[in-house]
Design a protein around this motif. Structure first.
Motif, PDB file in Angstrom:
ATOM      1  N   ASN A 150       0.821  -1.204   0.000  1.00 54.82           N
ATOM      2  CA  ASN A 150       0.000   0.000   0.000  1.00 54.82           C
ATOM      3  C   ASN A 150       0.856   1.254   0.000  1.00 54.82           C
ATOM      4  O   ASN A 150       0.544   2.245  -0.664  1.00 54.82           O
ATOM      5  N   LYS A 151       1.960   1.202   0.740  1.00 53.96           N
ATOM      6  CA  LYS A 151       2.853   2.359   0.790  1.00 53.96           C
ATOM      7  C   LYS A 151       3.401   2.643  -0.605  1.00 53.96           C
ATOM      8  O   LYS A 151       3.584   3.778  -1.004  1.00 53.96           O
TER       9      LYS A 151
ATOM     10  N   LEU B 182      -2.215   6.269   1.267  1.00 51.55           N
ATOM     11  CA  LEU B 182      -3.335   5.338   1.413  1.00 51.55           C
ATOM     12  C   LEU B 182      -4.500   6.033   2.101  1.00 51.55           C
ATOM     13  O   LEU B 182      -5.651   5.892   1.699  1.00 51.55           O
TER      14      LEU B 182
ATOM     15  N   GLY C  48       4.380   7.068   5.709  1.00 46.83           N
ATOM     16  CA  GLY C  48       4.205   6.074   4.659  1.00 46.83           C
ATOM     17  C   GLY C  48       2.748   5.861   4.300  1.00 46.83           C
ATOM     18  O   GLY C  48       2.420   5.591   3.154  1.00 46.83           O
TER      19      GLY C  48
ATOM     20  N   GLU D 189     -10.866   9.953  -0.024  1.00 50.11           N
ATOM     21  CA  GLU D 189     -11.511  10.570  -1.186  1.00 50.11           C
ATOM     22  C   GLU D 189     -12.418   9.581  -1.897  1.00 50.11           C
ATOM     23  O   GLU D 189     -13.540   9.916  -2.293  1.00 50.11           O
TER      24      GLU D 189
ATOM     25  N   ALA E  30      -0.518   2.818  -3.337  1.00 51.09           N
ATOM     26  CA  ALA E  30      -1.771   3.542  -3.131  1.00 51.09           C
ATOM     27  C   ALA E  30      -1.669   4.969  -3.641  1.00 51.09           C
ATOM     28  O   ALA E  30      -0.658   5.627  -3.438  1.00 51.09           O
ATOM     29  N   ASN E  31      -2.712   5.433  -4.311  1.00 50.60           N
ATOM     30  CA  ASN E  31      -2.783   6.809  -4.808  1.00 50.60           C
ATOM     31  C   ASN E  31      -1.706   7.102  -5.841  1.00 50.60           C
ATOM     32  O   ASN E  31      -1.352   8.253  -6.065  1.00 50.60           O
ATOM     33  N   LYS E  32      -1.187   6.077  -6.496  1.00 50.24           N
ATOM     34  CA  LYS E  32      -0.185   6.294  -7.543  1.00 50.24           C
ATOM     35  C   LYS E  32      -0.723   5.733  -8.838  1.00 50.24           C
ATOM     36  O   LYS E  32      -1.488   4.780  -8.848  1.00 50.24           O
TER      37      LYS E  32
ATOM     38  N   VAL F 127      -6.868  -3.040  -6.286  1.00 55.25           N
ATOM     39  CA  VAL F 127      -8.023  -2.323  -6.818  1.00 55.25           C
ATOM     40  C   VAL F 127      -7.506  -1.095  -7.552  1.00 55.25           C
ATOM     41  O   VAL F 127      -6.781  -0.285  -6.975  1.00 55.25           O
TER      42      VAL F 127
ATOM     43  N   ILE G  51      -6.220   8.503  -0.448  1.00 52.52           N
ATOM     44  CA  ILE G  51      -7.016   7.887  -1.498  1.00 52.52           C
ATOM     45  C   ILE G  51      -8.228   7.171  -0.920  1.00 52.52           C
ATOM     46  O   ILE G  51      -9.321   7.225  -1.500  1.00 52.52           O
TER      47      ILE G  51
ATOM     48  N   GLY H 297     -13.229  13.820  -7.135  1.00 51.27           N
ATOM     49  CA  GLY H 297     -12.756  13.711  -5.764  1.00 51.27           C
ATOM     50  C   GLY H 297     -11.379  13.100  -5.697  1.00 51.27           C
ATOM     51  O   GLY H 297     -10.381  13.768  -5.432  1.00 51.27           O
ATOM     52  N   PHE H 298     -11.306  11.803  -5.972  1.00 47.66           N
ATOM     53  CA  PHE H 298     -10.003  11.157  -5.875  1.00 47.66           C
ATOM     54  C   PHE H 298      -9.221  11.251  -7.181  1.00 47.66           C
ATOM     55  O   PHE H 298      -8.049  10.900  -7.224  1.00 47.66           O
TER      56      PHE H 298
ATOM     57  N   LEU I 272      -5.076   4.292 -11.845  1.00 51.88           N
ATOM     58  CA  LEU I 272      -4.794   4.855 -10.530  1.00 51.88           C
ATOM     59  C   LEU I 272      -5.043   3.774  -9.478  1.00 51.88           C
ATOM     60  O   LEU I 272      -6.158   3.285  -9.328  1.00 51.88           O
ATOM     61  N   CYS I 273      -4.004   3.399  -8.738  1.00 54.20           N
ATOM     62  CA  CYS I 273      -4.138   2.338  -7.745  1.00 54.20           C
ATOM     63  C   CYS I 273      -4.804   2.864  -6.490  1.00 54.20           C
ATOM     64  O   CYS I 273      -4.425   3.919  -5.974  1.00 54.20           O
ATOM     65  N   ILE I 274      -5.781   2.108  -5.992  1.00 59.17           N
ATOM     66  CA  ILE I 274      -6.526   2.568  -4.830  1.00 59.17           C
ATOM     67  C   ILE I 274      -6.002   1.868  -3.575  1.00 59.17           C
ATOM     68  O   ILE I 274      -5.408   2.491  -2.707  1.00 59.17           O
ATOM     69  N   CYS I 275      -6.243   0.548  -3.477  1.00 56.09           N
ATOM     70  CA  CYS I 275      -5.727  -0.156  -2.310  1.00 56.09           C
ATOM     71  C   CYS I 275      -5.624  -1.647  -2.606  1.00 56.09           C
ATOM     72  O   CYS I 275      -6.142  -2.133  -3.610  1.00 56.09           O
ATOM     73  N   LEU I 276      -4.948  -2.346  -1.726  1.00 50.21           N
ATOM     74  CA  LEU I 276      -4.720  -3.773  -1.920  1.00 50.21           C
ATOM     75  C   LEU I 276      -6.025  -4.532  -1.715  1.00 50.21           C
ATOM     76  O   LEU I 276      -6.751  -4.286  -0.756  1.00 50.21           O
TER      77      LEU I 276
END
Lengths: 238, 169
Positions: free
Chosen positions: A31-32, B65, B61, B71, A35-37, A75, B68, A102-103, A44-48
């Motif tokens: 996630n580090k 997360l 870190g 939002e 996420a958000n990359k 995701v 995102i 938003g995101f 755009l990656c949200i979360c695992l």
């Protein structure tokens, strides 16, 4: 709108985290990292979402951390072509209307996709759609903060990874322009949802429920009084 | 083909999801479409987990997360998916089998919950050729009955309907 993507990566866990459960450390590291990359050509990656397979962990000489190859699913925000989405108008400029969800902010409606005739009002810095009816021309202002329904037409991925050091002359001449042009790694080009009824906004769609075909003009009149609660106006018309 | 309830043979930690999970999107064999509801569930569970475990992680870190998640949750919470549950999604997919729609179209109907014929025409390609007016009506009926909408709006709708009846009487 969202997609599950299977990915594989090698994750390094530093020694001071060995006491933690491996799955948790790996989830946190992934996630580090993601996420958000934006990943090139993925989205755009949200979360695992989950970890599907963990291979053996190795320790290499000179480095105390463990390296583990992980197969996981993430995701990712990646709308498909022609998908309908709802967003808010963020700003208007000469190169079109900028919409945000938003995101994710890099959504643009180019002027050609706006229903013609549309003109850019310099004074208020908004795009205006001139709607012609028998009674005359009405202006639909695309104000900031308005909800707008749009259809995804195109997407662009730009590789923003740092390039090697540029040649000496180039760097000295660009010394004045220290700030490099920041390109958005992922942009969506969209178009407003105009159909045969010529109604674009989310607000207007609820109005069309009354009688879409015959009373096109009346439907449009209602949109001008957007301050009225839609349900209330419908009741009045009935 | 819809794969409901995938079987997970091995003992690895695998997320057992229901609903749209396992839908294979034609182009990229790697990708499976997720409905807004599934992402909403995932994010709320994750948020709950992180709240319970306490602030033991370094904030630097995890900032990306956090951003995102916040939002995305904010956006998805404004869509109809916040009233959905795994059962309603399953019910909806079963009901959609007769209507002969593509996966992408069903996903859009699930995410947006259209209430007018205009919206259906936007989401379903070439709807004038593929669906007759009655079919569009029945599709709308299925969508509005199976998928829960905003309870306040529905209350207002029924209140107005009764008021109209009184007016006409």
């Amino acid at each position: 709108m969202f997609v599950l993507v299977e990915m594989t990566d090698t994750v390094r866990i530093p020694p001071w985290q060995f006491e933690r459960k491996l799955n948790d450390s790996i989830a946190e590291e992934l996630n580090k990292k993601l996420a958000n990359k934006v990943v090139y050509n993925v989205g755009l990656c949200i979360c695992l979402y989950d970890i599907t397979k963990l291979e053996d962990s190795y320790i290499f000489p000179g480095d105390g951390g463990s390296h583990t190859k992980v197969h996981f699913r993430y995701v990712v925000f990646h709308p498909f072509l022609d998908e309908i989405l709802v967003g808010q108008i963020k700003s208007c400029s000469q190169d079109g209307v900028h919409v945000s969800i938003g995101f994710f902010d890099d959504i643009v409606i180019p002027p050609e996709s706006l229903q013609q005739p549309a003109k850019f009002d310099e004074a208020e810095q908004v795009w205006v759609w001139e709607y012609e009816t028998e009674e005359g021309a009405h202006d639909l202002y695309m104000d900031i903060g308005e909800e707008i329904r749009f259809r995804v037409v195109d997407e662009t991925f730009v590789d923003t990874s740092p390039t090697g050091p540029s040649s000496a002359e180039a760097s000295t001449s660009n010394a004045a322009e220290e700030v490099q042009k920041k390109e958005a790694p992922y942009t969506l080009v969209v178009t407003t949802c105009i159909n045969s009824y010529g109604l674009a906004r989310v607000v207007v769609y609820t109005v069309s429920k009354i009688a879409p075909l015959s009373q096109k003009n009346d439907c449009f009149k209602l949109t001008m009084k957007q301050s009225h609660k839609i349900k209330g106006v419908e009741k009045g018309r009935n | 083909m819809v794969e409901m309830g995938k079987s997970h043979g091995d003992g690895w930690e695998r997320h057992d999801a229901d609903g749209f999970d396992g839908y294979m999107f034609g182009k990229d064999a790697n990708a499976a479409l997720l409905s807004n509801f599934e992402v909403y569930q995932l994010l709320t569970d994750l948020k709950q987990q992180r709240k319970e475990s306490g602030k033991t992680k370094q904030s630097s870190g995890q900032q990306n997360l956090n951003t995102i998640m916040y939002e995305t949750l904010k956006y998805i919470s404004k869509t109809p998916c916040r009233y959905q549950s795994p059962e309603t999604v399953r019910e909806f997919l079963v009901a959609m089998k007769d209507h002969k729609l593509t996966k992408a179209e069903k996903l859009q109907l699930l995410n947006h919950r259209p209430v007018t014929a205009v919206e259906i025409q936007l989401m379903v390609e070439e709807s004038e050729e593929r669906l007759t007016e009655e079919e569009i009506e029945s599709l709308l009926q299925t969508v509005t009955t199976i998928l829960p909408g905003d309870p306040e709006e529905q209350h207002r709708d029924s209140a107005m309907a009764t008021e109209d009846k009184c007016d006409q009487a």
